[in-house]
Design an enzyme around this catalytic site. Structure first.
Site, PDB file in Angstrom:
ATOM      1  N   HIS A 145      13.252   3.552   1.752  1.00  0.00           N
ATOM      2  CA  HIS A 145      14.027   2.323   2.014  1.00  0.00           C
ATOM      3  C   HIS A 145      15.491   2.470   1.579  1.00  0.00           C
ATOM      4  O   HIS A 145      16.330   1.669   1.981  1.00  0.00           O
ATOM      5  CB  HIS A 145      13.424   1.127   1.272  1.00  0.00           C
ATOM      6  CG  HIS A 145      12.069   0.720   1.764  1.00  0.00           C
ATOM      7  ND1 HIS A 145      11.824   0.449   3.082  1.00  0.00           N
ATOM      8  CD2 HIS A 145      10.891   0.539   1.111  1.00  0.00           C
ATOM      9  CE1 HIS A 145      10.536   0.119   3.222  1.00  0.00           C
ATOM     10  NE2 HIS A 145       9.953   0.167   2.049  1.00  0.00           N
ATOM     11  N   ASP A 278       0.316   3.194   1.301  1.00  0.00           N
ATOM     12  CA  ASP A 278       0.098   1.753   1.227  1.00  0.00           C
ATOM     13  C   ASP A 278      -0.502   1.175   2.507  1.00  0.00           C
ATOM     14  O   ASP A 278      -0.710  -0.034   2.598  1.00  0.00           O
ATOM     15  CB  ASP A 278       1.378   1.009   0.814  1.00  0.00           C
ATOM     16  CG  ASP A 278       2.635   1.578   1.441  1.00  0.00           C
ATOM     17  OD1 ASP A 278       2.514   2.402   2.373  1.00  0.00           O
ATOM     18  OD2 ASP A 278       3.740   1.200   1.007  1.00  0.00           O
TER      19      ASP A 278
HETATM   20  C1  X5A Z   1       8.220   2.295  -0.889  1.00  0.00           C
HETATM   21  C2  X5A Z   1       7.559   1.004  -0.604  1.00  0.00           C
HETATM   22  C3  X5A Z   1       7.738  -1.395  -0.544  1.00  0.00           C
HETATM   23  C4  X5A Z   1       8.689  -2.470  -0.902  1.00  0.00           C
HETATM   24  C5  X5A Z   1       8.050  -3.820  -0.733  1.00  0.00           C
HETATM   25  C6  X5A Z   1       8.955  -4.918  -1.243  1.00  0.00           C
HETATM   26  N1  X5A Z   1       8.297  -0.097  -0.785  1.00  0.00           N
HETATM   27  N2  X5A Z   1       8.354  -6.215  -1.099  1.00  0.00           N
HETATM   28  O1  X5A Z   1       6.380   0.948  -0.263  1.00  0.00           O
HETATM   29 ZN    ZN Z   2       5.649   1.184   1.589  1.00  0.00          ZN
END
Ligand code: X5A
Ligand code: ZN
Length: 692
Positions: A145, A278
Site C-alpha cells: 500500500h 489475508d
Molecule cells: C497490508 C495489508 C491492510 C490495511 C487495512 C486497513 N493492509 N484497514 O493487508
Molecule cells: Zn492486505
C-alpha cells in the site's frame, strides 16, 4: 539401502529470511492490532516445527540503503521513516501516525521498515543471480500500500517495488529485464500499481476484494479498467472481486483464464509475489476463504515461469494459524515436496463475470485473451445467479426509503453438488427412485410430508449417492416458515445465513446455506411470547445480549416475528449456524444427517417445543412450533425453558443488546414497516430491561 531420500543436489534451493528485529515495530501503547509481531513469529515457529529451515538456505536480513529507496519513494518520505523512531520524534510520532491512513509508529518502526525492504532486495538478488531458486521473505511491516510519498495501510516502505527497481536499475548485469509482480493479498496493491503504471518492464497483477470500490483501500484504483498508461498500457492487471467469500476455486479460475495465459506471453525473468495471506480462510479482515492448499496451487502454477525464479514476500494476513499454515504449504511447494489436499470446485458466478470483464479489457494487449471462454465452462461450473433478489412482504409490499424494491446483491455463490451427504433413506432398486421412507413420512395430513415423499420419487440421479437419496434433496422439497425475532428480522442480516457473508457490526462472515436460493416469501406476525435479551457476549456481535423468545406462551406478551419461507433443508443450515456448530477449526462441516428431519418436525408440531439433544451446547437449541401459515409450519429456534429459568436466577447473564445488534434488529422492524424507529427502539428496550 535406505528408502529413496531426495538427493540434495536435485532438491531446489529455497532461501528463507526472517529476523526478530522486525518484531519491534509495534503499536506504541501495546494496543491490539492485526498487523502484529506475532504474525511473523507464528510463521517462523510453524516452519521450524516442520523442519523447513534446515531444508532451506537461511539468509541474513539487511537494512536497505537510502539510495535504493529513492527509486520508489520521495526524499521526504525516506527522511520521515528514517527518523521517525528517534528520540526527537518521541513527542510527535503518534500525531504523525494518526494523520496517516491505517498506520502506527513506534521506536522499532524505522529499523523494521529498513530491514523489510533490505531483506526483499537481498532475497531478489540471490534469486536473480541464480544462487537460489526461490526465497520466502517473512517480513513486516508489509509494503504494497505504501506510495511514493505516503505510508498507509500498515505499510511504510513498498518492499516489493523497491526490490523490483533495484533489479532493473541497479543490477542490469543480472539480466532481469521483465518482472512479473503477482499481488494476491486480499487488498489492492495501490502503491505498487502506481510505481509501475507507465512501465512495461514490470507487469503488475493484483487480485483483490474490490466490492465495487468499497473495500480497502477503496476508490477506483483497483478497478479492472486500470490497465496502465503510455508504454505501460496493458501491463497493469486488476482482478477486482465483487464481494467476499472467494475461495480456492475462484482464484484458480483467475489463474487459469487470466494470469497464466498472460504470464506465458510475457515470459518474465523473475516473479515477485506480494504474498499477503489475508484472503485466507478465517482471516479477520479479508472475509475470503482460500486454503493453504489453495495458496500452494497458486504458487505451483507460477513455478513454470522464469525458470522457477520466485521471491515470495509477505504482505498482509492476520489470522496467525491461517498465515502460518499457508506459508508452510507454499514452502513445501517451493521445495517441491508433496502438497496434499483437495479443493472445492465451486465458483461464484460473479467470478466468471469478472474474468470476462478483465479479459475483454486486456485482449487488445494480450491476443491470447481474444478468444471466447468455452461456454461449457461457464455453464457446467456455474448456476444461475440468485442475486438481485427482490423481496416483498405479502401484507404490504416492503419498500425501502427510496420507494423501490430492495435489492440484495451478495448472493451468487455457485455450488457443485459433489459433496452430498447421505441420508437414511434407501432407494428401492427394483422400483426406480421410489423412496422407502423407513421411519419417516408417516402422517399424511399435515406438513406436506406426503408431498415430500411424492416429490422425492422425482429426484434426478445427481441427488442420489450410492443408491441413497440425500437428506438434502428430500428436505429441499419441504417448505417451512422460519420465524425470526432478533437481528434476523433485518433481511440482509438473515440472508447471511443463506448466502453467506456479513452485515455491519458482525465480526465474521457466515458461511451460508448449501442451497443459497432466497426465501420464497416474507411476512410478519405477532405472537404471544416474551422477547428477552440474554447472555453478555457473542462471537458475532461482541459484548451485549442477544434476543431469545421465551418458549412459554403468555397472552400478556407480544413479540414481532419476521417469517421467511425457506426449505427445511435451509432451516437445518440456519439452525446449525445459529448454534455456531457449523464449523470446526475453520472447516465447514457437512451434516451427514439433518438436525430436524420430517419425523422430528412431526414431533415438534405435536409438542410445540423440542430441545434438540444434538444441539445441547448451542444457545438456540430449542425448536418451537408456532402454528401454521398458508398450511406451512412456522418454526423458530430459541433457548430452552431451563435457560429462561437461569436468566431469571441470574445464573446466566441478561444484558442489553450491543449497539450494532440493536440497530440491526431495529432496522428489521422499521424496514419491514412494523414500527417506527422510535417504537422499535422502545420495543427492544422494553424487552431488554424487563425484569424476568
Ligand atoms: C497490508 C495489508 C491492510 C490495511 C487495512 C486497513 N493492509 N484497514 O493487508
Ligand atoms: Zn492486505
Amino acid at each position: 539401502m535406505m528408502a529413496a531420500s531426495p538427493d540434495d543436489s536435485l532438491r531446489p534451493r529455497v532461501g528463507l529470511i526472517y529476523d526478530e528485529r522486525m518484531c519491534r515495530h509495534t503499536t506504541p501503547d501495546g494496543e491490539a492490532h492485526p498487523e502484529c509481531p506475532e504474525r511473523i513469529r507464528a510463521i517462523w515457529k510453524k516452519l521450524e516445527s516442520e523442519g523447513i529451515p534446515r531444508r532451506c538456505v537461511l539468509l541474513n536480513a539487511r537494512k536497505v540503503e537510502d539510495k535504493y529507496l529513492a527509486s520508489v519513494h520521495t526524499q521526504n518520505h525516506i527522511e520521515l521513516i528514517k527518523n521517525i523512531s528517534s528520540k526527537e520524534f518521541d513527542s510527535r510520532r503518534q500525531k504523525i501516525a494518526s494523520e496517516l491512513d491505517s498506520i502506527y509508529l513506534n521506536v522499532g518502526s524505522s529499523e523494521a521498515a529498513y530491514l523489510a525492504a533490505g531483506s526483499v532486495i537481498e532475497a531478489s538478488e540471490k534469486v536473480a543471480k541464480g544462487d537460489l531458486n526461490s526465497v520466502i521473505a517473512i517480513v513486516r511491516p508489509p509494503g504494497h500500500h505504501a506510495e511514493s510519498n505516503e505510508a498507509m495501510g500498515f505499510c511504510l516502505f513498498n518492499n516489493v517495488a523497491i526490490a523490483a527497481n533495484y533489479l532493473l536499475n541497479e543490477k542490469p548485469e543480472l539480466g532481469i529485464k521483465k518482472i512479473l509482480i503477482v499481488d494476491w493479498d486480499v487488498h489492492h496493491g495501490n502503491g505498487t500499481q502506481k510505481m509501475f503504471y507507465k512501465d512495461p518492464r514490470v507487469l503488475f497483477f493484483s487480485v483483490h476484494r474490490f466490492d465495487f470500490g468499497d473495500f480497502y483501500p477503496s476508490g477506483d484504483d483497483g478497478a479492472y479498467c486500470m490497465i496502465g498508461e503510455g508504454p505501460g498500457a496493458g501491463y497493469n492487471i486488476n482482478v477486482p472481486w465483487e464481494h467476499g467469500q472467494c475461495s480456492d476455486a475462484d482464484y484458480i479460475a483467475v489463474w487459469d483464464h487470466v494470469l497464466i495465459p498472460i504470464a506465458k506471453e510475457y515470459n518474465p525473468d523473475i516473479i515477485l509475489v506480494s504474498a499477503g495471506f489475508d484472503a485466507a480462510i478465517d482471516d479477520p479482515l479479508g472475509g475470503c476463504c482460500v486454503t493453504p492448499h489453495g495458496y500452494s496451487l497458486l504458487l505451483q502454477k507460477l513455478m513454470q515461469f522464469a525458470q522457477g525464479k520466485i521471491v515470495m514476500v509477505l504482505e498482509g494476513g492476520y489470522n496467525l494459524k491461517s498465515i502460518a499454515n499457508s506459508v508452510l504449504a507454499c514452502a513445501k511447494v517451493l521445495l517441491q515436496e508433496e502438497s496434499v489436499g483437495s479443493i472445492q470446485t465451486a465458483t461464484f458466478k460473479s467470478t466468471w463475470r469478472v474474468i470476462e470483464a478483465v479479459r475483454h479489457e486486456l485482449k487488445g494487449y494480450w491476443p491470447v485473451l481474444d478468444v471466447e471462454l468455452p461456454q461449457n465452462l461457464l455453464i457446467t461450473n456455474s448456476r444461475p445467479c440468485p442475486a438481485e433478489v427482490t423481496y416483498s412482504s405479502s401484507e404490504s409490499d416492503v419498500e425501502n426509503d427510496e420507494g423501490t424494491a430492495r435489492t440484495i446483491n451478495f448472493s451468487d455463490f455457485v455450488e457443485d453438488d459433489v459433496l452430498l451427504p447421505l441420508s437414511k433413506l434407501k432407494i428401492d432398486e427394483g422400483n426406480h427412485g421410489k423412496v422407502i421412507a423407513s421411519d419417516q413420512v408417516q402422517e399424511e395430513e399435515s406438513l406436506s410430508a406426503s408431498e415430500a415423499s411424492h416429490d422425492a420419487e422425482l429426484v434426478t440421479s445427481n441427488e442420489i449417492v450410492d443408491g441413497y437419496i440425500t437428506w438434502r434433496s428430500l428436505l429441499s422439497k419441504v417448505e417451512v416458515w422460519y420465524a425470526s425475532f432478533g437481528s434476523n428480522m433485518w433481511m440482509p442480516r438473515f440472508l447471511c445465513y443463506i448466502e453467506g457473508g456479513k452485515v455491519e457490526g458482525m465480526s465474521a462472515p457466515c458461511c451460508g446455506s448449501l442451497d443459497k436460493s432466497s426465501p420464497k416469501d416474507v411476512i410478519w406476525k405477532i405472537v404471544p411470547h416474551r422477547l428477552l435479551f440474554g447472555r453478555s457476549h457473542t462471537r458475532t456481535w461482541g459484548a451485549g445480549g442477544v434476543a431469545f423468545l421465551d418458549p412459554e406462551r403468555s397472552t400478556s406478551d407480544k413479540a414481532y416475528l419476521c417469517m421467511y419461507r425457506i426449505t427445511l433443508e435451509q432451516f437445518n443450515d440456519v439452525l446449525l449456524q445459529e448454534n455456531s456448530l457449523h464449523q470446526e477449526n475453520g472447516i465447514i462441516k457437512q451434516m451427514a444427517s439433518p438436525l430436524l428431519d420430517l419425523h422430528i418436525l412431526e414431533y415438534v408440531a405435536k409438542n410445540k417445543s423440542l430441545p434438540l439433544k444434538t444441539l445441547k451446547d448451542g444457545w438456540y437449541s430449542t425448536v418451537l412450533y408456532l402454528g401454521k401459515e398458508d398450511d406451512l409450519p412456522i418454526l423458530t429456534m430459541t433457548c430452552s425453558a431451563s435457560d429462561v429459568e437461569r436468566f431469571k436466577s441470574g445464573e446466566l447473564p441478561a444484558s442489553v443488546p450491543a449497539k450494532d445488534y440493536m440497530n440491526t434488529l431495529v432496522n428489521g422492524l422499521v424496514e419491514g414497516k412494523q414500527l417506527t424507529r422510535e417504537e422499535a427502539v422502545a420495543y427492544v428496550n422494553g424487552a431488554a430491561t424487563w425484569k424476568l
